[in-house]
Design a protein around this motif. Structure first.
Motif, mmCIF file in Angstrom:
data_model
loop_
_atom_site.group_PDB
_atom_site.id
_atom_site.type_symbol
_atom_site.label_atom_id
_atom_site.label_comp_id
_atom_site.label_asym_id
_atom_site.label_seq_id
_atom_site.Cartn_x
_atom_site.Cartn_y
_atom_site.Cartn_z
ATOM 1 N N ASP A 74 0.812 -1.222 0.000
ATOM 2 C CA ASP A 74 0.000 0.000 0.000
ATOM 3 C C ASP A 74 0.843 1.269 0.000
ATOM 4 O OD1 ASP A 74 -2.561 -1.333 0.192
ATOM 5 O OD2 ASP A 74 -2.045 -1.787 2.282
ATOM 6 N N ILE A 75 2.160 1.122 0.125
ATOM 7 C CA ILE A 75 3.078 2.256 0.246
ATOM 8 C C ILE A 75 3.707 2.568 -1.111
ATOM 9 C CG2 ILE A 75 5.205 3.088 1.339
ATOM 10 C CD1 ILE A 75 2.835 2.806 3.269
ATOM 11 N N ASP A 76 3.692 3.840 -1.499
ATOM 12 C CA ASP A 76 4.350 4.214 -2.763
ATOM 13 C C ASP A 76 5.445 5.261 -2.576
ATOM 14 O OD1 ASP A 76 2.689 6.352 -2.227
ATOM 15 O OD2 ASP A 76 1.654 6.323 -4.152
ATOM 16 N N LEU A 77 5.830 5.507 -1.310
ATOM 17 C CA LEU A 77 6.922 6.434 -1.024
ATOM 18 C C LEU A 77 7.562 6.031 0.304
ATOM 19 C CD1 LEU A 77 8.534 9.098 -1.464
ATOM 20 C CD2 LEU A 77 6.657 10.288 -0.290
ATOM 21 N N ILE A 78 8.881 5.861 0.292
ATOM 22 C CA ILE A 78 9.618 5.570 1.519
ATOM 23 C C ILE A 78 10.742 6.587 1.677
ATOM 24 C CG2 ILE A 78 11.040 3.901 2.768
ATOM 25 C CD1 ILE A 78 9.626 1.671 1.244
ATOM 26 N N ILE A 79 10.737 7.281 2.794
ATOM 27 C CA ILE A 79 11.795 8.240 3.105
ATOM 28 C C ILE A 79 12.433 7.816 4.422
ATOM 29 C CG2 ILE A 79 12.406 10.643 3.504
ATOM 30 C CD1 ILE A 79 9.860 11.476 2.040
ATOM 31 N N VAL A 80 13.729 7.594 4.401
ATOM 32 C CA VAL A 80 14.454 7.220 5.616
ATOM 33 C C VAL A 80 15.390 8.360 6.010
ATOM 34 C CG1 VAL A 80 16.117 5.638 6.665
ATOM 35 C CG2 VAL A 80 14.339 4.747 5.141
ATOM 36 N N ALA A 81 15.189 8.877 7.200
ATOM 37 C CA ALA A 81 16.096 9.876 7.767
ATOM 38 C C ALA A 81 17.155 9.131 8.563
ATOM 39 C CB ALA A 81 15.335 10.845 8.659
ATOM 40 N N THR A 82 18.413 9.244 8.147
ATOM 41 C CA THR A 82 19.485 8.550 8.855
ATOM 42 C C THR A 82 20.824 9.211 8.605
ATOM 43 O OG1 THR A 82 20.504 6.386 9.260
ATOM 44 C CG2 THR A 82 19.929 6.900 6.975
ATOM 45 N N GLY A 103 7.341 -3.053 -3.456
ATOM 46 C CA GLY A 103 7.058 -2.660 -4.829
ATOM 47 C C GLY A 103 7.987 -1.571 -5.307
ATOM 48 N N GLU A 104 7.560 -0.813 -6.310
ATOM 49 C CA GLU A 104 8.450 0.120 -6.997
ATOM 50 C C GLU A 104 8.094 1.588 -6.792
ATOM 51 O OE1 GLU A 104 8.560 -1.053 -11.077
ATOM 52 O OE2 GLU A 104 9.586 -2.942 -10.653
ATOM 53 N N GLY A 105 7.619 1.948 -5.636
ATOM 54 C CA GLY A 105 7.400 3.356 -5.346
ATOM 55 C C GLY A 105 8.723 4.074 -5.173
ATOM 56 N N ALA A 106 8.682 5.380 -4.965
ATOM 57 C CA ALA A 106 9.905 6.156 -4.761
ATOM 58 C C ALA A 106 10.501 5.839 -3.392
ATOM 59 C CB ALA A 106 9.611 7.647 -4.862
ATOM 60 N N ALA A 107 11.840 5.884 -3.304
ATOM 61 C CA ALA A 107 12.521 5.621 -2.035
ATOM 62 C C ALA A 107 13.841 6.374 -2.015
ATOM 63 C CB ALA A 107 12.762 4.118 -1.852
ATOM 64 N N PHE A 108 14.071 7.125 -0.934
ATOM 65 C CA PHE A 108 15.325 7.864 -0.814
ATOM 66 C C PHE A 108 15.584 8.220 0.644
ATOM 67 C CE2 PHE A 108 11.961 10.903 -1.836
ATOM 68 C CZ PHE A 108 12.108 11.886 -0.876
ATOM 69 N N ASP A 109 16.833 8.562 0.932
ATOM 70 C CA ASP A 109 17.244 8.971 2.285
ATOM 71 C C ASP A 109 17.304 10.484 2.398
ATOM 72 O OD1 ASP A 109 17.577 6.281 2.747
ATOM 73 O OD2 ASP A 109 19.764 6.354 2.951
ATOM 74 N N ILE A 110 17.198 10.949 3.632
ATOM 75 C CA ILE A 110 17.420 12.354 3.968
ATOM 76 C C ILE A 110 18.463 12.411 5.076
ATOM 77 C CG2 ILE A 110 16.396 14.263 5.281
ATOM 78 C CD1 ILE A 110 14.035 14.188 3.487
ATOM 79 N N SER A 130 0.735 17.070 -3.027
ATOM 80 C CA SER A 130 0.778 17.378 -4.461
ATOM 81 C C SER A 130 -0.036 16.380 -5.272
ATOM 82 C CB SER A 130 2.232 17.345 -4.960
ATOM 83 O OG SER A 130 2.713 16.003 -5.036
ATOM 84 N N GLY A 131 -0.381 15.264 -4.657
ATOM 85 C CA GLY A 131 -1.095 14.209 -5.358
ATOM 86 C C GLY A 131 -0.186 13.222 -6.056
ATOM 87 N N GLN A 132 1.129 13.427 -5.958
ATOM 88 C CA GLN A 132 2.077 12.554 -6.642
ATOM 89 C C GLN A 132 2.150 11.168 -6.005
ATOM 90 O OE1 GLN A 132 5.833 14.462 -7.388
ATOM 91 N NE2 GLN A 132 6.878 12.564 -7.934
ATOM 92 N N HIS A 133 1.945 11.113 -4.680
ATOM 93 C CA HIS A 133 1.969 9.835 -3.976
ATOM 94 C C HIS A 133 0.787 9.758 -3.017
ATOM 95 C CE1 HIS A 133 5.942 8.530 -5.411
ATOM 96 N NE2 HIS A 133 6.224 9.814 -5.416
ATOM 97 N N LYS A 134 0.418 8.518 -2.683
ATOM 98 C CA LYS A 134 -0.760 8.296 -1.842
ATOM 99 C C LYS A 134 -0.390 8.023 -0.390
ATOM 100 C CE LYS A 134 -5.015 7.337 -0.646
ATOM 101 N NZ LYS A 134 -5.976 8.450 -0.397
ATOM 102 N N ARG A 135 0.578 7.128 -0.178
ATOM 103 C CA ARG A 135 0.941 6.763 1.194
ATOM 104 C C ARG A 135 2.457 6.688 1.333
ATOM 105 N NH1 ARG A 135 -3.170 3.039 0.076
ATOM 106 N NH2 ARG A 135 -5.164 3.572 1.074
ATOM 107 N N ALA A 136 2.954 7.209 2.432
ATOM 108 C CA ALA A 136 4.405 7.257 2.657
ATOM 109 C C ALA A 136 4.774 6.612 3.982
ATOM 110 C CB ALA A 136 4.894 8.702 2.634
ATOM 111 N N LEU A 137 5.873 5.885 3.954
ATOM 112 C CA LEU A 137 6.542 5.465 5.182
ATOM 113 C C LEU A 137 7.642 6.478 5.464
ATOM 114 C CD1 LEU A 137 7.088 1.590 5.037
ATOM 115 C CD2 LEU A 137 6.174 2.872 6.991
ATOM 116 N N VAL A 138 7.537 7.168 6.573
ATOM 117 C CA VAL A 138 8.561 8.137 6.978
ATOM 118 C C VAL A 138 9.268 7.530 8.183
ATOM 119 C CG1 VAL A 138 9.043 10.503 7.666
ATOM 120 C CG2 VAL A 138 7.096 10.015 6.173
ATOM 121 N N ILE A 139 10.546 7.232 8.017
ATOM 122 C CA ILE A 139 11.281 6.463 9.015
ATOM 123 C C ILE A 139 12.512 7.233 9.493
ATOM 124 C CG2 ILE A 139 12.455 4.273 9.487
ATOM 125 C CD1 ILE A 139 10.977 3.129 7.001
ATOM 126 N N GLY A 140 12.717 7.231 10.798
ATOM 127 C CA GLY A 140 13.983 7.695 11.369
ATOM 128 C C GLY A 140 14.679 6.476 11.935
#
Length: 323
Positions: A74-82, A103-110, A130-140
């Motif tokens: 269900d996730i189409d964006l993963i952002i990991v703060a590390t 799956g193949e949603g966007a994924a990147f670190d901050i 913005s409507g570009q993505h529906k659900r995000a995992l925001v991880i620290g």
């Protein structure tokens, strides 16, 4: 259609190994009393041999997905703060995506050190609204123990390992109501890079390096800059600071937290603090503290929560959310 970024679920993960102040005093010239008086820390969690930042992140992500009633698909964006990625590249987020089979949603670190989760949360909100993505995992997620000089008592007593995660969802404004991320405020002053940094890196030294900190100078900057960020983010949301239900700060130092509470005339019982048993887990500290507040029943749906952090860079920032 107007969209809002709404918190759907949260999750936490801490390594099993606990390192107490008394145990630490056998490795470096310090004591439980010395550490507690200066920081409020009595223990911290340490990742096991072979346990990676991505493993901690996955543990927190799985807990957050379960809390949200969703799966990784269900996730189409993963952002990991590390600050402590598994590898120089690819991103830890990409590794987490694979381990979750998301799956193949966007994924990147901050990378904003201790302020990373606030930066990541603000970034996710922009993608979602913005409507570009529906659900995000925001991880620290951090394995800060891997970059500590265990002979430097000024730094090795402060940090611990762990991970926390939010599932954020884009919802129509009329459906979300007053819930969602209301405002964020992000800043950096690179002129103060030497106050808190790691003395190694791919380009500079080809080594990992260790954390170095001018603690007194960082402390002096912290209360003023954090308080200013909190006031400004609340002003942006047209909400007085005193209207918040909960203050969930970055868990850097108990004296810094108390200084901010006093400066902004908040009540001590509004603070969610986990520093005593977890230490400073850098980008993981805010979601870990938030999850603790939810788990013990303090933080409830509809509450107004204020987050803040300051870290190397110097970076600092705040975010206001109706959960």
């Amino acid at each position: 259609m107007s969209l809002k970024a709404v918190l759907r679920g949260c999750g936490a993960y801490l390594p099993e190994k606990v390192l107490t102040n008394d145990e630490l005093s056998k490795r470096v010239d310090t004591s439980d009393e010395w550490i507690r008086e200066r920081t409020g820390i009595r223990a911290r969690h340490i990742a096991a041999e072979g346990e990676l930042t991505s493993d901690l992140a996955v543990g927190a992500a799985e807990a957050a997905l379960k809390d949200a009633g969703l799966t990784a698909k269900d996730i189409d964006l993963i952002i990991v703060a590390t600050t402590t990625p598994d590898l120089t590249f690819p991103s830890t987020a990409a590794i987490v995506q694979a381990k979750l089979d998301a799956g193949e949603g966007a994924a990147f670190d901050i990378q904003a050190v201790c302020t990373g989760f606030v930066y990541a949360l603000s970034t996710a909100e922009k993608f979602l609204t913005s409507g570009q993505h529906k659900r995000a995992l925001v991880i620290g997620a951090e394995t800060f123990s891997r970059i500590l000089d265990w002979e430097d008592r000024a730094t090795c007593v402060l940090f611990g390992d762990g991970a926390g995660a939010f599932v954020m969802e884009a919802q129509p404004a009329e459906e979300a109501g007053d819930r969602g991320l209301m405002a964020s405020y992000l800043r950096c002053d690179g002129r103060m890079v030497d106050l808190l940094y790691v003395d190694g890196g791919v380009s500079a030294t080809k080594t990992t390096g260790h954390v170095r900190m001018q603690g007194n100078k960082v402390f002096r900057e912290a209360v003023t800059r954090i308080s200013d960020a909190m006031v400004k983010v609340c002003a942006e949301a047209d909400t007085p600071v005193t209207d918040i239900d909960w203050f969930v700060p970055h868990q850097a130092n108990e004296r810094i937290i108390q200084g901010v509470v006093k400066k902004l005339d908040l009540r001590p019982d509004q603070v969610v603090s986990t520093i005593s048993g977890q230490g400073n887990t850098s980008a993981a500290s805010i979601p870990l503290a938030y999850c603790a507040g939810v788990a013990d029943g303090r933080i409830k749906k509809g509450d107004l929560v204020l987050f803040e952090a300051m870290g190397g860079g110097l970076t600092w920032g705040a975010a206001l959310m109706r959960v």
